[in-house]
Design an enzyme around this catalytic site. Structure first.
Site: not given
Ligand code: GAR
Length: 205
Positions: A114, A146
């Site tokens: 990211h 997650d």
């Protein structure tokens, strides 16, 4: 993960694929310890897929719009990725959230990069959000995926300074240069040493 054979990577992309290219290039050295066995995308006609094709790597496309529901798309993506028997799945500029079936099938085997310093600026516009906020440093984060949006346990982070005259493009390009190095280093370490996740703590080995 066994050191006796290269770690099998499936990489998912949505765009230019420069992070993918960095991993493909690293895998050319047998000492790196990994091989890209497939590249998948959620859209056609992107440079990321062309990079894989030029490298002779199998590709597949699963577009959300071609399925009756997001759940059906996720199940199909899960089965498609699973058929390549990956040891590690790398989301490298993949602009879709994978769902619960995917994460349950590949527990602690899905990592995402990211372009921001998590937990700051999650989502699809990390560099723009960092610039708008006025931060002086930002960077990139590699994490174990997650159920949240860019919330998973952090594997590695790299920091870049924000210049006074940066626009979103210049900042994102500087981030991506650091991001590619972080990704290559971390994926190689996971391939050669393994990775252990205890709650939010991630260790190589
Ligand atoms: C990378 O900066 C990656 O972190 C970002 O997209 C870029 C893809 O570049 N991903 C996200 O923003 C996901 N939230 P690339 O296609 O050239 O590797």
């Amino acid at each position: 993960m066994p050191a006796s054979r290269p770690t099998r990577l499936v990489v998912l992309v949505s765009g230019a694929g420069t992070n993918l290219q960095a991993v493909i290039d690293a895998c050319a050295d047998p000492a790196y310890g990994a091989t890209v066995v497939a590249v998948g995308a959620d859209r056609d006609g992107i440079e990321g897929l062309a990079r894989a094709e030029r490298a002779g790597i199998p590709t597949f496309v699963r577009r959300v719009g071609d399925f009756t529901s997001r759940g059906h798309w996720d199940l199909t993506l899960t089965d498609t990725v699973g058929a390549f028997e990956p040891d590690l799945i790398v989301l490298a500029g993949f602009m879709k959230l994978v769902g619960t079936p995917f994460l349950e099938r590949f527990t602690a085997k899905v990592v995402n990069t990211h372009p921001a310093l998590c937990p700051s600026f999650p989502g699809t516009s990390g560099p723009a959000d960092a610039l708008a906020y006025g931060v002086k440093v930002t960077g990139a984060t590699l994490f174990v995926v997650d159920e949240g949006v860019d919330t998973g346990p952090i594997i590695a982070q790299t920091v870049v300074e924000v210049a006074d005259d940066d626009d979103v493009e210049s900042l994102h390009e500087r981030i991506k240069t650091a991001e590619r190095a972080m990704l290559v280093d971390s994926v190689g370490r996971i391939a050669r040493e393994g990775m252990t996740v205890f709650g939010r703590q991630v260790r190589f080995g």
